[in-house]
Design a protein around this motif. Structure first.
Motif, mmCIF file in Angstrom:
data_model
loop_
_atom_site.group_PDB
_atom_site.id
_atom_site.type_symbol
_atom_site.label_atom_id
_atom_site.label_comp_id
_atom_site.label_asym_id
_atom_site.label_seq_id
_atom_site.Cartn_x
_atom_site.Cartn_y
_atom_site.Cartn_z
ATOM 1 N N ILE A 1 0.167 -1.690 -20.366
ATOM 2 C CA ILE A 1 -0.196 -1.979 -19.087
ATOM 3 C C ILE A 1 -1.046 -0.755 -18.782
ATOM 4 C CG2 ILE A 1 0.514 -2.025 -16.755
ATOM 5 C CD1 ILE A 1 2.719 -4.033 -17.742
ATOM 6 N N HIS A 2 -0.427 0.328 -19.003
ATOM 7 C CA HIS A 2 -1.153 1.623 -18.565
ATOM 8 C C HIS A 2 -0.365 2.872 -19.113
ATOM 9 C CE1 HIS A 2 -2.874 5.135 -16.578
ATOM 10 N NE2 HIS A 2 -3.896 4.196 -16.073
ATOM 11 N N GLU B 1 -6.466 -0.909 -11.121
ATOM 12 C CA GLU B 1 -6.298 0.194 -11.892
ATOM 13 C C GLU B 1 -4.915 0.871 -11.520
ATOM 14 O OE1 GLU B 1 -6.519 1.826 -14.626
ATOM 15 O OE2 GLU B 1 -5.844 3.957 -13.798
ATOM 16 N N GLU B 2 -5.225 1.067 -10.281
ATOM 17 C CA GLU B 2 -4.003 1.601 -9.410
ATOM 18 C C GLU B 2 -2.837 0.775 -9.477
ATOM 19 O OE1 GLU B 2 -2.935 4.817 -7.559
ATOM 20 O OE2 GLU B 2 -4.988 4.689 -7.787
ATOM 21 N N GLU B 3 -2.955 -0.645 -9.521
ATOM 22 C CA GLU B 3 -1.940 -1.502 -9.528
ATOM 23 C C GLU B 3 -1.212 -1.196 -10.986
ATOM 24 O OE1 GLU B 3 -0.733 -3.025 -7.154
ATOM 25 O OE2 GLU B 3 0.525 -4.358 -8.133
ATOM 26 N N ARG B 4 -2.064 -1.113 -11.949
ATOM 27 C CA ARG B 4 -1.632 -1.164 -13.277
ATOM 28 C C ARG B 4 -0.652 0.144 -13.404
ATOM 29 N NH1 ARG B 4 -3.485 -2.868 -18.022
ATOM 30 N NH2 ARG B 4 -4.653 -4.983 -17.961
ATOM 31 N N ARG C 1 -14.271 -1.644 -5.577
ATOM 32 C CA ARG C 1 -12.855 -1.319 -4.884
ATOM 33 C C ARG C 1 -11.750 -2.254 -5.520
ATOM 34 N NH1 ARG C 1 -15.906 -1.440 -0.300
ATOM 35 N NH2 ARG C 1 -15.174 -3.758 0.196
ATOM 36 N N LEU C 2 -12.091 -3.464 -5.869
ATOM 37 C CA LEU C 2 -11.152 -3.977 -6.963
ATOM 38 C C LEU C 2 -10.615 -3.559 -8.085
ATOM 39 C CD1 LEU C 2 -12.265 -7.682 -6.385
ATOM 40 C CD2 LEU C 2 -10.271 -6.955 -5.607
ATOM 41 N N VAL C 3 -11.821 -2.977 -8.764
ATOM 42 C CA VAL C 3 -11.505 -2.233 -10.145
ATOM 43 C C VAL C 3 -10.621 -1.067 -9.690
ATOM 44 C CG1 VAL C 3 -12.632 -0.834 -11.808
ATOM 45 C CG2 VAL C 3 -13.734 -2.977 -11.176
ATOM 46 N N VAL C 4 -10.717 -0.253 -8.767
ATOM 47 C CA VAL C 4 -9.868 0.966 -8.646
ATOM 48 C C VAL C 4 -8.609 0.298 -8.238
ATOM 49 C CG1 VAL C 4 -9.492 2.820 -6.940
ATOM 50 C CG2 VAL C 4 -11.940 2.376 -8.038
#
Lengths: 606, 222
Positions: free
Chosen positions: A479-480, A413-416, A407-410
């Protein structure tokens, strides 16, 4: 002494405690021993034959010893008290030669009751009291003995049989030889038949029982058969002699004397059989080692159950465990099951942890005869079950950690993506607006013929602004990259390759989109590898391979640089390994000095 | 007079673009704030040119999608210039691949030089192509990594970049202070050096050059 049974199982614990072993047992044993000594003293004082005294006392002591052991071992059943009672009853009738008429006649009247106790004992096994046929046999035997005692006490006088010298019977009410002979004969015949019946019951149980019952109880059943046969012969001889006045077996001496000695000594069979059985059971703990050894890893319930069956010698043993998903129980095979009541049909032991049931073991009730074995097996089993519980707990925690990491990874990624979007729609957009405003200002400066100094400064600001915009664009892309979301991994990696500072060739067979966080992880893996290739390894060429393995994604970045990359030195590569581990992937790096670097990453695909 | 539609969700930028276009002599007939408004405006106005922000509501690169949609619907009749914050050749190539002539991909910060946006808009409106120099530069530098542009002289490479930006021969000649004829000859040499077929049509030429440059990086993709 029994070793203390560790972790006394709940179901066993819940059973009636029976006679408390400590004080009552000690008192009973002490009393029995005192009585033995007293009997011996009386016997010696009255000049009884030493060989008789020796055998009689030995029989009594063996019974008392066996009774003590049995009582200690299973205080809740009657085996111990019955054996002790046999020891005491053995001495009734030993006072014949004392010359004390009261004692002599009481002894004669009440001799032989140990056969009743023995019958109850063998009929009761492995229960606490005889049931069914056994109960009728026990009651019948007791009744026959009581009738015989009554007849001997009040109907019989030695004078009737022509013994004028003999001490008269002080209890006699009426001397009726015919009545006495009839009752004595009938009672002894009944005792004979009942004792034979008990012997037959023993034989039948020996033959027809389940193997596990045979295994546990054969010594005492054999002993019971022999002892009851001896009792039957004893009673038969009484009946015959009383009725006819002749001995049943007319053997010549010394055979006759020897025969009666042997008959006498046969009484030892029961306590010895009992002791043999107990000692043999103590050794049966051997399979425990196999059970313990079989517990190396967490065994399957079926394996555990068969290890249990081997250790207990009970092929019918069932290992039940609580259904984690519901209120019920499951068999070793995983079928819904019910935990039976701990009773005559089933013995049940519950293993729990802080009151929460871990397992229930249903086994043959005859194994209650062997609490030491059951206790040790349960102790080992408890280790296994506890181990399994800890393992399951650990697994659950690991699953939690894994899930939260995913969940943290997702989320990261969402945050980026959010930050990139915010930069794009916020700062970048504003800077473009500033650019437009600045451009208008510069036009105005030209139109109003402003001082050259102002125009130069505006031009310098425009240049700075352009640099800021370029920097910000680089930052946002780092960043993304929007292209990753828009066009997928191969296109984004291709774009990455253009800016890599080395000649990058991208080989990809990935023709589908993957979950965002996996695409991002793969993208940044390649980005880090290419950064290393150009910045640290001085590579000139790199080949990026993206391979769709169906259930996993394989990434390879090979360069022709200096090699010698060590994940333990740079934070870049070790960070990469962490990043891949967070999506259950892993990283291999082969980087011989001077031989280029080959970075290989694998990510499982959902 | 060239009729244009301007689409951007930012009012400040929209008005900046409108001003530059009108200063360059175009008439902005409609402004749009989202992809849907853009499509509606184009359907109703049938303009000569749509200047489109790549990222617009409802989200993502909806502007690019709308631009490709317009290209699919109207072909060369409505020309499209996409303004973008992204220095990504991929998007420019996608636009160029969408059909014959009249497309452009320009970074938004070109709004700071009125003439750059005006030039690009005019070029695209006239059926040519306009690719941001920075985008071309990224492709060229990637290509140079493979060292295959080493066969070109510096001047030839400079010429190639201008071709890739969508400049006409005359505009290149002006830029390089050469005669149009010289430029034409130089381009012929460059194309033969690179093994490219020269196509008279301006945008074909741009696409061919960009695709060639892109091959250096995207060689094995797909």
């Amino acid at each position: 002494m029994e070793s203390p049974v560790p972790a006394l199982p709940a179901a066993t614990r819940a059973r009636p405690a029976g006679v408390r072993p400590s004080r009552t047992l000690l008192a009973a044993t002490a009393g029995a021993l005192a009585f033995t000594v007293l009997t011996l003293a009386v016997g010696v004082a009255s000049g009884a034959p030493p060989e008789f005294l020796l055998l009689d006392t030995t029989i009594g002591l063996v019974y008392i010893g066996a009774g003590f052991v049995a009582w200690m071992r299973r205080p809740e059943v009657l085996t111990g008290p019955l054996l002790l009672a046999c020891g005491l009853l053995n001495f009734v009738g030993s006072y014949g030669p004392t010359g004390q008429p009261v004692v002599t006649y009481l002894g004669f009247a009440f001799e032989g009751y140990y056969d009743v106790a023995l019958a109850v004992l063998v009929l009761a096994l492995p229960e606490r009291l005889p049931t069914g046929l056994g109960r009728w046999l026990s009651v019948g035997m007791l009744a026959a003995f009581v009738v015989r005692s009554a007849s001997r006490l009040v109907l019989q006088d030695p004078a009737m049989f022509g013994c004028g010298d003999c001490t008269p019977n002080p209890f006699v009410i009426t001397t009726d030889p015919a009545a006495f002979v009839t009752v004595e004969t009938a009672a002894n015949a009944a005792i004979c038949i009942l004792a034979l019946a008990v012997a037959l019951v023993c034989v039948r149980r020996l033959v027809a029982s389940r193997p596990i019952v045979r295994r546990v109880m054969w010594p005492i059943l054999v002993a019971g058969t022999v002892a009851m046969s001896a009792a039957a012969f004893d009673a038969a001889e009484y009946a015959f002699t009383t009725a006819t006045g002749a001995p049943l077996l007319d053997l010549p001496e010394p055979w006759s004397g020897a025969f009666y000695w042997v008959l006498f000594a046969l009484r030892l069979f029961v306590p010895i059989g009992f002791m043999v059985g107990t000692l043999r059971l103590r050794r049966a703990g051997g399979p425990l080692v196999a059970l313990a050894v079989g517990l190396g890893s967490v065994p399957s319930p079926v394996r555990l159950q068969s290890a249990l069956a081997a250790a207990l010698g009970d092929p019918g043993v069932r290992l039940l465990r609580p259904d984690r998903k519901g209120p019920g129980w499951l068999s070793a095979d995983g079928d819904p099951a019910r935990v039976p009541v701990d009773d005559r049909e089933h013995a049940v032991t519950l293993l729990d942890h802080d009151g929460e049931p871990l397992a229930a073991i249903v086994y043959d009730p005859v194994l209650r005869e062997d609490p030491a074995l059951v206790g040790s097996v349960m102790a080992v089993l408890r280790l296994a079950v506890e181990n399994e519980r800890l393992d399951a707990e650990l697994q659950a925690r690991l699953d939690d950690v894994r899930a939260s990491r995913a969940r943290l990874v997702v989320a990261a990624e969402e945050e980026r993506r959010r930050v990139e979007r915010d930069l794009h729609d916020g700062a970048q957009q504003r800077l473009v607006a500033v650019t437009i405003a600045l451009q208008q200002a510069r036009q105005a400066a030209i139109a109003t013929d402003a001082a050259p100094e102002i125009r130069e400064r505006l031009a310098a600001v425009a240049e700075e602004l352009q640099a800021a915009i370029d920097d910000l664009r680089e930052l946002a892309r780092g960043i993304h990259p929007a292209l990753l979301e828009d066009a997928g991994l191969p296109a984004a990696v291709t774009a990455l390759g253009r800016r890599a500072g080395v000649a990058v060739e991208v080989r990809s067979d990935l023709g589908r989109r993957l979950p965002r966080h996996i695409e991002a992880t793969a993208y940044f893996t390649v980005a880090e590898a290419l950064t290393n290739a150009s910045r640290h390894a001085n590579a000139t060429r790199a080949i990026v391979t993206i391979r769709d393995g169906g259930d996993r994604l394989e990434l390879r970045v090979e360069d022709d640089g200096a090699g010698g990359a060590d994940p333990s030195l740079g934070t870049g590569l070790s960070g990469l390994a962490d990043r891949l581990a967070a999506v259950d992937g892993h990283l291999d790096i082969a980087s011989p000095a001077g031989g280029g670097t080959m970075l290989r990453a694998e990510v499982p695909l959902p | 007079m060239i009729r244009a539609v301007v689409a951007d969700d930012s009012a400040v930028i929209r008005s900046g673009v409108v001003r530059i276009l009108e200063d360059a002599g175009m008439r902005v007939v409609r402004e749009a704030r989202s992809a849907a408004e853009l499509i509606a405006a184009v359907d109703e106005e049938q303009p000569d040119l749509a200047v489109v922000d790549i990222r617009m509501p409802p989200g993502g690169n909806a502007g690019l999608t709308a631009a490709l949609e317009i290209r699919a619907r109207y072909g060369d009749r409505v020309r499209v210039l996409v303004l973008s914050q992204y220095l990504e050749p991929e998007y420019a190539l996608r636009l160029l691949g969408s059909g014959a002539g009249g497309v452009g991909y320009l970074l938004k910060d070109r709004l700071g030089e009125a003439s750059e946006l005006a030039d690009a808009a005019l070029r695209v409106a006239a059926g040519g192509s306009a690719i941001d120099p920075a985008v071309v530069d990224e492709l060229v530098s990637a290509r140079r990594m493979t060292d295959r542009l080493g066969r070109l002289t510096d001047r030839e490479r400079e010429t190639l970049e201008l071709v890739a930006q969508g400049r006409s021969n005359r505009s290149i000649a002006e830029e390089l202070h050469l005669s149009a004829k010289t430029v034409e000859g130089a381009i012929g040499i460059i194309f033969s050096k690179l093994g490219l077929e020269e196509d008279a049509r301006d945008n074909r030429r741009v696409l061919a050059v960009l695709a060639y440059l892109d091959g250096g990086a995207a060689g094995g993709a797909d």
